[in-house]
Motif scaffolding. Sequence first.
Motif, PDB file in Angstrom:
ATOM      1  N   VAL A   1      44.420   6.711  14.855  1.00 26.37           N
ATOM      2  CA  VAL A   1      44.343   7.609  13.699  1.00 26.37           C
ATOM      3  C   VAL A   1      43.140   7.216  12.858  1.00 26.37           C
ATOM      4  O   VAL A   1      42.945   6.037  12.552  1.00 26.37           O
ATOM      5  N   LEU A   2      42.337   8.207  12.488  1.00 25.29           N
ATOM      6  CA  LEU A   2      41.233   7.992  11.563  1.00 25.29           C
ATOM      7  C   LEU A   2      41.427   8.900  10.365  1.00 25.29           C
ATOM      8  O   LEU A   2      41.617  10.112  10.520  1.00 25.29           O
ATOM      9  N   VAL A   3      41.373   8.323   9.172  1.00 22.70           N
ATOM     10  CA  VAL A   3      41.396   9.117   7.939  1.00 22.70           C
ATOM     11  C   VAL A   3      40.050   8.929   7.251  1.00 22.70           C
ATOM     12  O   VAL A   3      39.725   7.842   6.772  1.00 22.70           O
ATOM     13  N   ASN A   4      39.258   9.988   7.222  1.00 23.86           N
ATOM     14  CA  ASN A   4      37.949   9.956   6.589  1.00 23.86           C
ATOM     15  C   ASN A   4      38.094  10.279   5.105  1.00 23.86           C
ATOM     16  O   ASN A   4      37.949  11.426   4.670  1.00 23.86           O
ATOM     17  N   ASN A   5      38.396   9.239   4.343  1.00 27.41           N
ATOM     18  CA  ASN A   5      38.668   9.407   2.917  1.00 27.41           C
ATOM     19  C   ASN A   5      37.498   9.017   2.027  1.00 27.41           C
ATOM     20  O   ASN A   5      37.389   9.507   0.900  1.00 27.41           O
ATOM     21  N   ALA A   6      36.604   8.157   2.498  1.00 27.89           N
ATOM     22  CA  ALA A   6      35.519   7.667   1.647  1.00 27.89           C
ATOM     23  C   ALA A   6      34.686   8.822   1.118  1.00 27.89           C
ATOM     24  O   ALA A   6      34.316   9.742   1.857  1.00 27.89           O
ATOM     25  N   GLY A   7      34.399   8.788  -0.176  1.00 28.45           N
ATOM     26  CA  GLY A   7      33.590   9.841  -0.779  1.00 28.45           C
ATOM     27  C   GLY A   7      33.551   9.688  -2.276  1.00 28.45           C
ATOM     28  O   GLY A   7      34.064   8.724  -2.841  1.00 28.45           O
ATOM     29  N   GLY A   8      32.966  10.647  -2.933  1.00 27.54           N
ATOM     30  CA  GLY A   8      32.896  10.617  -4.381  1.00 27.54           C
ATOM     31  C   GLY A   8      31.736  11.442  -4.896  1.00 27.54           C
ATOM     32  O   GLY A   8      31.002  12.076  -4.114  1.00 27.54           O
ATOM     33  N   LEU A   9      31.559  11.451  -6.212  1.00 28.64           N
ATOM     34  CA  LEU A   9      30.493  12.233  -6.838  1.00 28.64           C
ATOM     35  C   LEU A   9      29.136  11.544  -6.715  1.00 28.64           C
ATOM     36  O   LEU A   9      28.141  12.169  -6.391  1.00 28.64           O
ATOM     37  N   PHE A  10      29.076  10.272  -7.037  1.00 30.44           N
ATOM     38  CA  PHE A  10      27.868   9.452  -6.935  1.00 30.44           C
ATOM     39  C   PHE A  10      26.729   9.925  -7.835  1.00 30.44           C
ATOM     40  O   PHE A  10      25.579   9.541  -7.645  1.00 30.44           O
ATOM     41  N   ALA A  11      27.028  10.786  -8.785  1.00 33.06           N
ATOM     42  CA  ALA A  11      26.046  11.222  -9.779  1.00 33.06           C
ATOM     43  C   ALA A  11      26.811  11.878 -10.916  1.00 33.06           C
ATOM     44  O   ALA A  11      27.883  12.449 -10.696  1.00 33.06           O
TER      45      ALA A  11
END
Length: 256
Positions: free
Chosen positions: A84-94
């Motif tokens: 199982v892979l959950v691609n959760n990493a992220g964000g606004l970053f600005a």
Amino acid sequence: MLDGKVALITGSAQWLGRAYAETFAARGAAVAIADINEAGAGEVAAAIRAKGGKACAVAMDVSSEESVARGVAEACAALGEISVLVNNAGGLFAPVQSAETFTVEQWNRALAVNLTGSWLCSRAVIPQMKAARCGRIVNITSTTFDYGLPTEMVPYISAKGGIVGLTRALARELGPYDITVNAVAPGLIQPQDRAGRISLSAEKAKSITDMVVPHQCIKRPGVVGDLAGAVAFLASDDARFITGQVLNVDGGWALK
């Protein structure tokens, strides 16, 4: 529900990712806590192990091809092949700002972490999922893609829209191997500590809440627990005939 699964969850040292990891572990999965925040990942993995779960911490920058390859190899060595892979990493970053004021660097960073990172992590685990002829990939997009709202978040919303396309394309390609690829689209989630990520001001957060909640069927912001069960379901064998779908978890904001 997830007994025997080995899950790699990116961005899981804090907030939503941590909630997914703890839910997966409670439901029987072995969990690799993958995050650029290595110390935070170690704390989450230790907390899971203290409750009797199985977990390891993996330092991973999802925007780096080398870091992803190394992190996946470390997770497999510690827990076994990834199912199982959950691609959760992220964000606004600005900071939120008008479209014409974002820099190219801010745009590229948003796409690198939110979109390219999801592809890099998927690419890294696909060969072992194909060999097993089974796998679950759950991407995290956003209900903001449905409306282009809130405004002044153009790079983030564009990247999240790309994740929808990635989800559908991978579902078509990987279906013959019994690998499912789905996405969860959170709506308005009650802000919490983002562990150093750029956050909204209190004024901006209130304006978004006031804009969104009246248009939801359920008249409150979401909380982390509202999302974890949905992600766990799509990772389970109960969802084995569901693929290429985007599940909005948004209180009915993007009602279709």
